[in-house]
Write a protein that holds these residues in place. Structure first.
Motif, PDB file in Angstrom:
ATOM      1  N   GLN A  82       7.940  -1.373  -8.111  1.00  0.00           N
ATOM      2  CA  GLN A  82       6.953  -1.157  -7.070  1.00  0.00           C
ATOM      3  C   GLN A  82       5.624  -0.790  -7.704  1.00  0.00           C
ATOM      4  OE1 GLN A  82       7.776  -1.630  -3.737  1.00  0.00           O
ATOM      5  NE2 GLN A  82       9.627  -2.362  -4.693  1.00  0.00           N
ATOM      6  N   PRO A  83       4.506  -1.339  -7.197  1.00  0.00           N
ATOM      7  CA  PRO A  83       3.203  -0.967  -7.748  1.00  0.00           C
ATOM      8  C   PRO A  83       3.017   0.545  -7.670  1.00  0.00           C
ATOM      9  CG  PRO A  83       2.992  -2.805  -6.214  1.00  0.00           C
ATOM     10  CD  PRO A  83       4.413  -2.289  -6.126  1.00  0.00           C
ATOM     11  N   GLY A  84       2.746   1.160  -8.794  1.00  0.00           N
ATOM     12  CA  GLY A  84       2.508   2.604  -8.833  1.00  0.00           C
ATOM     13  C   GLY A  84       3.763   3.432  -8.679  1.00  0.00           C
ATOM     14  N   GLY A  85       4.926   2.784  -8.668  1.00  0.00           N
ATOM     15  CA  GLY A  85       6.178   3.512  -8.457  1.00  0.00           C
ATOM     16  C   GLY A  85       7.004   3.592  -9.719  1.00  0.00           C
TER      17      GLY A  85
ATOM     18  N   ALA B 121       9.612  -1.199   4.447  1.00  0.00           N
ATOM     19  CA  ALA B 121       9.521  -0.106   3.472  1.00  0.00           C
ATOM     20  C   ALA B 121      10.883   0.179   2.855  1.00  0.00           C
ATOM     21  CB  ALA B 121       8.954   1.147   4.140  1.00  0.00           C
ATOM     22  N   LEU B 122      11.924   0.180   3.659  1.00  0.00           N
ATOM     23  CA  LEU B 122      13.276   0.422   3.156  1.00  0.00           C
ATOM     24  C   LEU B 122      13.687  -0.684   2.194  1.00  0.00           C
ATOM     25  CD1 LEU B 122      15.837   2.180   3.262  1.00  0.00           C
ATOM     26  CD2 LEU B 122      16.578   0.780   5.196  1.00  0.00           C
ATOM     27  N   ALA B 123      13.433  -1.940   2.562  1.00  0.00           N
ATOM     28  CA  ALA B 123      13.804  -3.079   1.723  1.00  0.00           C
ATOM     29  C   ALA B 123      13.013  -3.090   0.416  1.00  0.00           C
ATOM     30  CB  ALA B 123      13.597  -4.385   2.484  1.00  0.00           C
ATOM     31  N   ARG B 124      11.757  -2.736   0.473  1.00  0.00           N
ATOM     32  CA  ARG B 124      10.938  -2.710  -0.752  1.00  0.00           C
ATOM     33  C   ARG B 124      11.413  -1.637  -1.711  1.00  0.00           C
ATOM     34  NH1 ARG B 124       5.719  -5.314  -1.161  1.00  0.00           N
ATOM     35  NH2 ARG B 124       5.451  -3.835  -2.850  1.00  0.00           N
ATOM     36  N   GLY B 125      11.971  -0.571  -1.186  1.00  0.00           N
ATOM     37  CA  GLY B 125      12.453   0.527  -2.030  1.00  0.00           C
ATOM     38  C   GLY B 125      13.844   0.284  -2.569  1.00  0.00           C
ATOM     39  N   ALA B 126      14.521  -0.742  -2.096  1.00  0.00           N
ATOM     40  CA  ALA B 126      15.903  -1.011  -2.499  1.00  0.00           C
ATOM     41  C   ALA B 126      15.962  -2.034  -3.616  1.00  0.00           C
ATOM     42  CB  ALA B 126      16.701  -1.530  -1.287  1.00  0.00           C
TER      43      ALA B 126
END
Length: 73
Positions: free
Chosen positions: A68-71, A58-63
């Motif tokens: 991000q899908p829907g982000g 989750a941390l890596a996907r946010g970095a």
């Protein structure tokens, strides 16, 4: 483990970063991706905790500003 620890645990973080960079030197994009996949699996096994691994993912996907899908990123 109790949770993801994001504090640096390296005596010399720059040396650790250089190791990662040097591991990629001279590799094609495909070879680099294969190395990264193997390294992730090796380190995930070393962690040995699915909850901590999920936190790291989750941390890596946010970095990195990746979309991000829907982000918003």
């Amino acid at each position: 483990m109790t949770g993801l620890d994001t504090t640096s645990r390296f005596a010399d973080p720059d040396a650790a970063f250089r190791l990662l960079v040097e591991a990629q030197r001279g590799l094609s994009a495909d070879q680099s991706a294969e190395l990264n996949a193997r390294l992730v699996l090796i380190l995930a096994n070393h962690i040995g905790d699915a909850g901590v691994l999920a936190e790291a993912i989750a941390l890596a996907r946010g970095a990195g500003g990746a979309k991000q899908p829907g982000g918003n990123m």
